[in-house]
Each structure stands twice: as C-alpha cells, then as structure tokens.
Design an enzyme around this catalytic site. Structure first.
Site, short mmCIF file in Angstrom:
data_model
loop_
_atom_site.label_atom_id
_atom_site.label_comp_id
_atom_site.label_asym_id
_atom_site.label_seq_id
_atom_site.Cartn_x
_atom_site.Cartn_y
_atom_site.Cartn_z
N ARG A 1 -10.56 -10.74 -3.51
CA ARG A 1 -10.78 -10.24 -2.19
C ARG A 1 -10.38 -8.74 -2.30
NH1 ARG A 1 -6.25 -7.06 0.23
NH2 ARG A 1 -6.41 -7.22 2.84
N GLY B 1 -9.42 -5.39 0.01
CA GLY B 1 -8.76 -4.92 1.15
C GLY B 1 -9.62 -3.46 1.48
N ASP B 2 -8.80 -2.95 2.57
CA ASP B 2 -9.36 -1.79 3.38
C ASP B 2 -9.20 -0.41 2.48
OD1 ASP B 2 -6.40 -2.27 3.77
OD2 ASP B 2 -6.35 -0.24 4.96
N GLY C 1 -5.49 -5.50 5.39
CA GLY C 1 -6.58 -4.67 5.41
C GLY C 1 -7.87 -5.22 6.02
N THR D 1 -2.42 1.51 6.24
CA THR D 1 -1.64 0.47 5.33
C THR D 1 -1.41 -0.66 6.51
OG1 THR D 1 0.36 -0.18 4.71
CG2 THR D 1 0.38 1.75 6.21
N THR E 1 0.81 -1.32 -0.05
CA THR E 1 0.15 0.02 0.03
C THR E 1 0.91 1.31 -0.05
OG1 THR E 1 -1.76 -1.27 1.28
CG2 THR E 1 -1.85 1.11 1.12
N1 GLY Z 1 -3.95 -2.58 3.32
C1 GLY Z 1 -3.84 -3.08 2.17
C2 GLY Z 1 -4.69 -4.22 2.05
O1 GLY Z 1 -4.66 -5.02 2.91
O2 GLY Z 1 -5.14 -4.63 0.91
#
Ligand code: GLY
Length: 306
Positions: A203, A205-206, A228, A225, A176
């Site tokens: 998938r 993420g955040d 996620g 970061t 990230t």
């Molecule tokens: N923080 C990035 C992810 O988990 O996709």
C-alpha cells in the site's frame, strides 16, 4: 521574510504522557531546520527538519515507522521545490535511515519523480545509503497487539475494516512527519511516513504522491498528514496551494483544504501545514491532535502547539 513549519502527524494521542515527548520532537526539528534556513536554503532546511523527525522514534517516519500487516516497514517520502517544480519521492522503501534524503537524491540525480520498492532501495545503495533497520521494540509490541485485536475480531486485512479499527483505536493513525520552509526565494515542502499501522503490504499512501501529501509551487508549499487515501482522492496538498493561487493566505488556505477533507470524508481524517510565498504560515486539522512547530523572522522562540 523566512519561515519554517513542521508537523509530527495528525491523529489522537491517547497517552497524555507522550505529548511532552512529541512537543520536544517538533521543537527540535523546527530548530534543526531553522539553523539551515538561516544559512539560506529552504531545501536544506526541509531535509534537516524532516531528518530530525525521522530519527526520533516517537514519530511514525524513519526510525519508529509503523509496521505493515505482515510485520514489515514500508516507508514513503517526498520533497518538492516550489520555484522549479522539481520533485523527488520514494514509496515502499525499507532498510534506510532517512527516506527524505533518498527522495532528495531521486530529485537531484534522476530524470524521474518517484521510485518504489526494490528499485528505490537499489538506488539508495548506489547513492551510498547504508543498510539500516528502522523497526523499534515499541512499534513491534504495538503491531503485535493491534494484529491480535484484528485477528480476534475476524477483521484482518481490509481497509474498510481498518477504518473501523481506526475509529475504535484512533492512536493507530499517528502518522507522518513533514516540513515546509520559505527562504525568501522559494517554498519547499517535504513529507515522510511509515504509513498507517497494519496497512496492506504494497500500500502506498499520499506522502510520496506529488499533489496529494506533498506539494510546492510558486504560490505555496504544503505537507499533509492523516489517512492517505483521503489526501489522494482530494489531491489535497495541491488543492491547498491552489487556494493560495486563488487569493487566500496560508492560514485560510489550510482551513479551506481541511474543510474539503471534512466535507467529503468527515472528522478525524486529515491535517496540513503550509507556507505561502509571502512567508505566511498556516496549519489546520480535523483530528484531535496535530503537533506543529514554526519559526519566522523576528520570533525569539518557536511556536509549538498540538
Ligand atoms: N498520511 C500517511 C499515509 O496515509 O500513509
């Protein structure tokens, strides 16, 4: 008071020789953002800084994104304006060079906040973003090695197993990039990522989830970061902004947010950068490394740290 901070991901950088390249990358990105910020717009500054990080193959976003379990790239990005709460995001996008710019177009040209997968790509093409392959040779080699280790240990494909793998090989979690800027009027936050190595196809993420990996409001902006799934469960970027609303400044709010991550999920899971509406810059991590760079009025040179 104007300010900008960027990060190049939280995790552990095992190969020490990579650190100077990472530090150069965040320095270049903060200066790219700073040049835009001097022209007056935190939004342009965040986009330019994140684009610089996406274009640098050392970082896991845009060019150099990590590969999914089945060897593809699925990138996530988001941008949010603190004053108007406008936001745009893309999830699971591929075939474009700068996901952050597509996220900005989602914010500016649609009634929606988040576009995913094929639809996001169709939208990107409509907006004139050309076909681009972000997979680098280095990432392909890393993917082959990690996948072989997973298969040899019979651990293919489950997140619980992947978390064990991350403990054993923390470099997997070099994830990230992000930027937060304040132009004297508003705070803007942006984040972009290839996700986590060997993530399940599909998938998300955040990063593209407003409030989890990316958030800005009238009090503060934050870009997170790390793993996620931690940020999603804690709505970490919004929690960090709420800490500012409750009276903390950005440095203390960053520490408080990472304190939450540590309390519930342990060490080595998260990092965050923030700016509050007074122009205070904050950052915190519970990982060994998180590359950061920031510039504020009156600083002759950017601060860089890891
Ligand atoms: N923080 C990035 C992810 O988990 O996709």
């Amino acid at each position: 008071m104007v300010a900008i901070i960027v990060h190049g991901g939280a995790g552990t950088i095992r190969k020490e020789e990579r650190i100077p390249r990472v530090m150069n990358g965040v320095r270049e990105a903060v200066m790219a953002g700073w040049r835009e910020l001097r022209r007056g717009s935190a939004l342009d500054a965040v986009e330019e800084a994140v684009k610089s990080l996406e274009d640098n193959p050392i970082f896991n976003a845009g060019t150099g994104s990590v590969l999914t379990l089945d060897g593809r790239v699925e990138m996530d990005a988001a941008v949010m304006r603190g004053k108007s709460l406008e936001a745009g995001a893309v999830a699971g996008i591929w075939g474009v060079k700068n996901p952050i710019s597509v996220a900005r177009k989602v914010m500016e040209k649609t009634d929606h906040v988040l576009l995913g997968g094929e639809g996001a790509i169709k939208f990107a093409r409509l907006m004139g973003f050309e076909e681009y392959d972000p997979i680098t040779e280095e990432r392909r080699r890393q993917w082959e090695e990690l996948r072989r280790k997973l298969i040899e240990k019979g651990e293919a494909g489950h997140w619980k197993k992947l978390n064990e793998l991350i403990k054993e090989y923390p470099e997997v979690l070099r994830s990230t990039v992000g930027a937060v800027a304040f132009d004297g009027e508003e705070v803007v936050a942006g984040t972009s990522t290839g996700g986590v190595f060997l993530k399940m196809f599909g998938r998300i993420g955040d990063t593209p989830l407003i409030g989890a990996g990316t958030y800005a409001d009238e009090f503060a902006g934050a870009s997170a970061t790390g793993i996620g799934e931690v940020m999603i469960r804690l709505v970490l970027a919004k929690s960090a902004a709420d800490f500012v609303h409750l009276g903390l400044d950005a440095p203390r709010a960053s520490e408080a947010a990472i304190g939450l991550a540590t309390k519930y999920f342990g060490e080595n899971v998260a990092g965050i950068i923030m700016i509050d509406r007074n122009g205070n810059v904050g950052f915190a991590k519970n990982t060994k490394h998180m590359s950061v760079a920031y510039m504020k009025d009156g600083m002759p040179e950017p601060y860089t740290g890891i």
